[in-house]
Scaffold this motif. Structure first.
Motif, short mmCIF file in Angstrom:
data_model
loop_
_atom_site.label_atom_id
_atom_site.label_comp_id
_atom_site.label_asym_id
_atom_site.label_seq_id
_atom_site.Cartn_x
_atom_site.Cartn_y
_atom_site.Cartn_z
N PRO A 36 0.83 -1.21 0.00
CA PRO A 36 0.00 0.00 0.00
C PRO A 36 0.86 1.26 0.00
N THR A 37 0.27 2.36 -0.40
CA THR A 37 1.00 3.63 -0.41
C THR A 37 0.95 4.33 0.93
N LYS A 38 0.02 3.94 1.79
CA LYS A 38 -0.14 4.57 3.11
C LYS A 38 -0.09 3.51 4.20
N LEU A 39 0.32 3.95 5.38
CA LEU A 39 0.36 3.13 6.58
C LEU A 39 -0.87 3.47 7.41
N THR A 40 -1.56 2.46 7.92
CA THR A 40 -2.71 2.69 8.79
C THR A 40 -2.23 2.74 10.22
N LEU A 41 -2.49 3.86 10.92
CA LEU A 41 -1.99 4.07 12.27
C LEU A 41 -3.12 4.10 13.28
N ASN A 42 -2.97 3.28 14.31
CA ASN A 42 -3.83 3.33 15.50
C ASN A 42 -2.92 3.71 16.66
N PHE A 43 -3.09 4.91 17.19
CA PHE A 43 -2.23 5.47 18.23
C PHE A 43 -3.09 5.64 19.47
N LEU A 44 -2.84 4.81 20.48
CA LEU A 44 -3.74 4.71 21.62
C LEU A 44 -3.05 4.99 22.94
N ALA A 45 -3.78 5.64 23.84
CA ALA A 45 -3.40 5.82 25.24
C ALA A 45 -4.59 5.33 26.06
N PRO A 46 -4.41 5.02 27.33
CA PRO A 46 -5.53 4.49 28.11
C PRO A 46 -6.74 5.42 28.17
N HIS A 47 -6.52 6.71 28.12
CA HIS A 47 -7.62 7.67 28.27
C HIS A 47 -8.19 8.16 26.95
N GLN A 48 -7.52 7.85 25.82
CA GLN A 48 -8.04 8.31 24.53
C GLN A 48 -7.39 7.60 23.36
N ALA A 49 -8.10 7.64 22.24
CA ALA A 49 -7.52 7.18 20.97
C ALA A 49 -7.01 8.43 20.28
N ILE A 50 -5.70 8.59 20.21
CA ILE A 50 -5.10 9.78 19.62
C ILE A 50 -5.32 9.78 18.11
N MET A 51 -5.11 8.62 17.49
CA MET A 51 -5.40 8.44 16.06
C MET A 51 -6.00 7.06 15.89
N VAL A 56 -1.27 7.43 7.09
CA VAL A 56 -0.07 8.26 7.20
C VAL A 56 1.02 7.72 6.28
N ASP A 57 2.03 8.57 6.03
CA ASP A 57 3.15 8.14 5.18
C ASP A 57 4.19 7.34 5.96
N MET A 58 4.52 7.81 7.18
CA MET A 58 5.58 7.18 7.95
C MET A 58 5.44 7.54 9.42
N SER A 111 0.35 -3.61 6.76
CA SER A 111 0.73 -2.19 6.80
C SER A 111 -0.10 -1.40 7.81
N THR A 112 -0.33 -2.01 8.97
CA THR A 112 -1.00 -1.34 10.09
C THR A 112 -0.03 -1.28 11.25
N LEU A 113 0.02 -0.13 11.90
CA LEU A 113 0.85 0.07 13.09
C LEU A 113 -0.06 0.42 14.25
N ASP A 114 0.03 -0.37 15.32
CA ASP A 114 -0.69 -0.08 16.56
C ASP A 114 0.32 0.39 17.58
N LEU A 115 0.19 1.64 18.04
CA LEU A 115 1.01 2.17 19.11
C LEU A 115 0.16 2.21 20.36
N CYS A 116 0.50 1.43 21.35
CA CYS A 116 -0.22 1.38 22.62
C CYS A 116 0.70 1.99 23.68
N THR A 117 0.36 3.18 24.14
CA THR A 117 1.23 3.92 25.04
C THR A 117 0.59 4.10 26.41
N VAL A 118 1.44 4.28 27.42
CA VAL A 118 0.94 4.56 28.76
C VAL A 118 0.51 6.02 28.85
N GLU A 119 1.33 6.91 28.32
CA GLU A 119 1.02 8.34 28.23
C GLU A 119 1.52 8.86 26.89
N ALA A 120 0.78 9.74 26.28
CA ALA A 120 1.20 10.40 25.04
C ALA A 120 0.70 11.84 25.07
N VAL A 121 1.63 12.77 24.80
CA VAL A 121 1.32 14.19 24.87
C VAL A 121 1.90 14.87 23.64
#
Length: 171
Positions: A36-51, A56-58, A111-121
């Motif tokens: 694929p030309t794009k990466l699918t991003l799931n960017f998560l913190a316990p209190h919210q889904a940031i994306m 995204v490209d990278m 081509s999916t990236l899951d970022l599971c973080t404790v805190e993200a700001v």
């Protein structure tokens, strides 16, 4: 003589296996429609889904073994995150930066990236004076610590504040 003969047989067998294995990988990519030309991003913190399912490209991730970039078609990977900056390139020139304290990155074969973080700001939300005072406090707690648990907690706090300070200085 026997050693040379075994080496020759091993080499012939390895070359026979390498070609079909590569052929199968290329065939699987073609069957799936290519990379694929794009990466699918799931960017998560316990209190919210940031994306969520953002295209995204990278993404540059602060892995425990060092920072690494993830592009569409990246090999499946699991990595622990260390305190640092996640850079999300949505399109050329459009980069969002987030400070993460810890977590895990899961790169999937589709081509999916899951970022599971404790805190993200967002990096721009970090307060330099609060970071400086927190770092000083963590250093004094580490100096006062008497048992291993207290030392470990103080060291983790110091590592996070140091990474935040470095992230702001690198801005």
């Amino acid at each position: 003589m026997l050693g040379r003969r075994l080496a020759s047989v091993a080499w012939r067998n390895s070359t026979r296996l390498a070609v079909p294995a590569r052929w199968m990988a290329e065939d699987a990519t073609a069957a799936a429609g290519g990379i694929p030309t794009k990466l699918t991003l799931n960017f998560l913190a316990p209190h919210q889904a940031i994306m969520s399912k953002s295209q995204v490209d990278m993404v540059i991730v602060p892995g425990a073994s060092g920072a690494f970039g993830v592009l569409p078609g990246h090999v499946p990977t699991i990595s622990e995150l260390k305190p640092g900056v996640v850079e999300v390139t949505k399109a050329a020139g459009d980069v969002a930066k987030y400070f993460v304290s810890s977590g895990f990155a899961f790169v999937h074969g589709n081509s999916t990236l899951d970022l599971c973080t404790v805190e993200a700001v967002p990096l721009e939300d970090l307060d330099p004076s609060a970071i400086s005072s927190g770092k000083s406090e963590a250093e004094s707690e580490l100096a006062r610590a008497t048992d291993e648990v207290e030392k470990a907690k103080a060291q983790i706090a110091l590592d996070v504040y140091t990474a935040m300070s470095e992230a702001l200085n690198a801005k």
